[in-house]
Motif scaffolding. Structure first.
Motif, PDB file in Angstrom:
ATOM      1  N   VAL A  24       0.831  -1.207   0.000  1.00 31.19           N
ATOM      2  CA  VAL A  24       0.000   0.000   0.000  1.00 31.19           C
ATOM      3  C   VAL A  24       0.868   1.260   0.000  1.00 31.19           C
ATOM      4  CG1 VAL A  24      -1.625   1.330   1.419  1.00 31.19           C
ATOM      5  CG2 VAL A  24      -2.034  -1.086   0.989  1.00 31.19           C
ATOM      6  N   ASN A  25       1.991   1.200   0.684  1.00 30.17           N
ATOM      7  CA  ASN A  25       2.880   2.360   0.740  1.00 30.17           C
ATOM      8  C   ASN A  25       3.730   2.532  -0.513  1.00 30.17           C
ATOM      9  OD1 ASN A  25       2.090   3.325   3.271  1.00 30.17           O
ATOM     10  ND2 ASN A  25       3.397   1.848   4.319  1.00 30.17           N
ATOM     11  N   GLU A  54      -3.394 -12.588  -3.455  1.00 29.57           N
ATOM     12  CA  GLU A  54      -3.872 -12.366  -4.822  1.00 29.57           C
ATOM     13  C   GLU A  54      -5.173 -13.138  -5.071  1.00 29.57           C
ATOM     14  OE1 GLU A  54      -1.964 -11.829  -9.221  1.00 29.57           O
ATOM     15  OE2 GLU A  54      -1.108 -13.407  -7.974  1.00 29.57           O
ATOM     16  N   MET A  55      -5.278 -14.323  -4.515  1.00 35.18           N
ATOM     17  CA  MET A  55      -6.513 -15.103  -4.664  1.00 35.18           C
ATOM     18  C   MET A  55      -7.709 -14.392  -4.020  1.00 35.18           C
ATOM     19  SD  MET A  55      -5.141 -18.991  -4.099  1.00 35.18           S
ATOM     20  CE  MET A  55      -6.785 -19.657  -4.139  1.00 35.18           C
ATOM     21  N   GLU A  56      -7.436 -13.556  -3.032  1.00 32.78           N
ATOM     22  CA  GLU A  56      -8.491 -12.808  -2.344  1.00 32.78           C
ATOM     23  C   GLU A  56      -8.637 -11.386  -2.902  1.00 32.78           C
ATOM     24  OE1 GLU A  56     -10.524 -14.217  -0.253  1.00 32.78           O
ATOM     25  OE2 GLU A  56      -9.417 -16.107  -0.284  1.00 32.78           O
ATOM     26  N   PHE A  57      -7.915 -11.081  -3.984  1.00 38.35           N
ATOM     27  CA  PHE A  57      -7.938  -9.780  -4.652  1.00 38.35           C
ATOM     28  C   PHE A  57      -7.419  -8.638  -3.784  1.00 38.35           C
ATOM     29  CE2 PHE A  57     -11.420 -12.416  -6.317  1.00 38.35           C
ATOM     30  CZ  PHE A  57     -10.944 -12.613  -7.597  1.00 38.35           C
ATOM     31  N   LEU A  58      -6.608  -8.962  -2.786  1.00 37.99           N
ATOM     32  CA  LEU A  58      -6.043  -7.932  -1.917  1.00 37.99           C
ATOM     33  C   LEU A  58      -4.771  -7.335  -2.512  1.00 37.99           C
ATOM     34  CD1 LEU A  58      -6.670  -9.625   1.527  1.00 37.99           C
ATOM     35  CD2 LEU A  58      -8.027  -7.844   0.394  1.00 37.99           C
ATOM     36  N   VAL A  59      -4.114  -8.086  -3.388  1.00 39.31           N
ATOM     37  CA  VAL A  59      -2.987  -7.577  -4.177  1.00 39.31           C
ATOM     38  C   VAL A  59      -3.149  -8.112  -5.587  1.00 39.31           C
ATOM     39  CG1 VAL A  59      -1.393  -7.476  -2.208  1.00 39.31           C
ATOM     40  CG2 VAL A  59      -1.396  -9.495  -3.682  1.00 39.31           C
ATOM     41  N   GLN A  60      -2.454  -7.467  -6.509  1.00 37.30           N
ATOM     42  CA  GLN A  60      -2.369  -7.996  -7.866  1.00 37.30           C
ATOM     43  C   GLN A  60      -0.896  -8.049  -8.232  1.00 37.30           C
ATOM     44  OE1 GLN A  60      -4.720  -5.417 -10.329  1.00 37.30           O
ATOM     45  NE2 GLN A  60      -3.215  -3.784 -10.319  1.00 37.30           N
ATOM     46  N   GLY A  69      -4.624  -4.512  -4.583  1.00 33.73           N
ATOM     47  CA  GLY A  69      -5.738  -5.057  -5.352  1.00 33.73           C
ATOM     48  C   GLY A  69      -7.048  -4.364  -5.006  1.00 33.73           C
ATOM     49  N   TRP A  70      -8.048  -4.573  -5.836  1.00 35.62           N
ATOM     50  CA  TRP A  70      -9.330  -3.905  -5.623  1.00 35.62           C
ATOM     51  C   TRP A  70     -10.001  -4.355  -4.327  1.00 35.62           C
ATOM     52  CZ3 TRP A  70     -13.587  -6.925  -5.144  1.00 35.62           C
ATOM     53  CH2 TRP A  70     -13.580  -8.184  -5.731  1.00 35.62           C
ATOM     54  N   GLY A  71      -9.676  -5.525  -3.842  1.00 30.40           N
ATOM     55  CA  GLY A  71     -10.271  -6.020  -2.602  1.00 30.40           C
ATOM     56  C   GLY A  71      -9.927  -5.164  -1.397  1.00 30.40           C
ATOM     57  N   LEU A  72      -8.783  -4.496  -1.433  1.00 31.91           N
ATOM     58  CA  LEU A  72      -8.425  -3.606  -0.321  1.00 31.91           C
ATOM     59  C   LEU A  72      -9.385  -2.426  -0.233  1.00 31.91           C
ATOM     60  CD1 LEU A  72      -4.526  -3.471  -0.448  1.00 31.91           C
ATOM     61  CD2 LEU A  72      -5.965  -4.554   1.277  1.00 31.91           C
ATOM     62  N   ARG A  73      -9.718  -1.871  -1.384  1.00 32.31           N
ATOM     63  CA  ARG A  73     -10.676  -0.748  -1.394  1.00 32.31           C
ATOM     64  C   ARG A  73     -12.029  -1.205  -0.856  1.00 32.31           C
ATOM     65  NH1 ARG A  73     -10.952   4.189  -3.549  1.00 32.31           N
ATOM     66  NH2 ARG A  73      -9.120   3.831  -4.841  1.00 32.31           N
ATOM     67  N   GLY A  76     -11.915  -1.410   2.820  1.00 31.55           N
ATOM     68  CA  GLY A  76     -11.945  -0.047   3.368  1.00 31.55           C
ATOM     69  C   GLY A  76     -13.348   0.525   3.347  1.00 31.55           C
ATOM     70  N   ASP A  77     -14.069   0.292   2.259  1.00 31.12           N
ATOM     71  CA  ASP A  77     -15.447   0.781   2.152  1.00 31.12           C
ATOM     72  C   ASP A  77     -16.338   0.149   3.214  1.00 31.12           C
ATOM     73  OD1 ASP A  77     -14.695   2.317  -0.016  1.00 31.12           O
ATOM     74  OD2 ASP A  77     -15.577   0.956  -1.517  1.00 31.12           O
ATOM     75  N   LEU A  78     -16.110  -1.127   3.506  1.00 29.63           N
ATOM     76  CA  LEU A  78     -16.912  -1.817   4.514  1.00 29.63           C
ATOM     77  C   LEU A  78     -16.640  -1.307   5.918  1.00 29.63           C
ATOM     78  CD1 LEU A  78     -16.630  -5.484   3.206  1.00 29.63           C
ATOM     79  CD2 LEU A  78     -18.665  -4.032   3.190  1.00 29.63           C
ATOM     80  N   ALA A  79     -15.415  -0.822   6.156  1.00 30.48           N
ATOM     81  CA  ALA A  79     -15.049  -0.334   7.477  1.00 30.48           C
ATOM     82  C   ALA A  79     -15.762   0.972   7.811  1.00 30.48           C
ATOM     83  CB  ALA A  79     -13.536  -0.126   7.563  1.00 30.48           C
ATOM     84  N   GLY A  80     -16.138   1.752   6.808  1.00 33.43           N
ATOM     85  CA  GLY A  80     -16.839   3.003   7.050  1.00 33.43           C
ATOM     86  C   GLY A  80     -15.892   4.117   7.462  1.00 33.43           C
TER      87      GLY A  80
END
Length: 82
Positions: A24-25, A54-60, A69-73, A76-80
């Motif tokens: 992320v950094n 990568e299988m969880e879409f947290l990185v690509q 990866g898009w899964g991180l966003r 984040g959206d779920l955390a509010g």
């Protein structure tokens, strides 16, 4: 024996979190070797964890290195809002 398994599980989460923080950094991408150096983990460990993330879409991972990866966003959206 259950305690050992529990500690191993915690260690894997800690290592995955370290990899995610590093990725992320550095959103322009890092090679597996760079990730290993940055996190102080063995390259083979980084490879296994990156494959799982990568299988969880947290990185690509691709030719430009490992990126968020898009899964991180989505997480984040779920955390509010903070």
């Amino acid at each position: 024996m259950a305690k050992r398994d529990s500690n191993h599980g915690i260690q894997v989460i800690s290592r995955a979190a370290a990899i995610l923080r590093t990725v992320v950094n550095t959103p322009d991408g890092l090679s597996l070797g760079q990730l290993a150096t940055s996190t102080g983990l063995a390259r083979s460990t980084v490879q296994r964890i990156v494959d799982a993330l990568e299988m969880e879409f947290l990185v690509q991972a691709g030719p430009g290195g490992v990126r968020p990866g898009w899964g991180l966003r989505r997480l984040g959206d779920l955390a509010g809002p903070s």
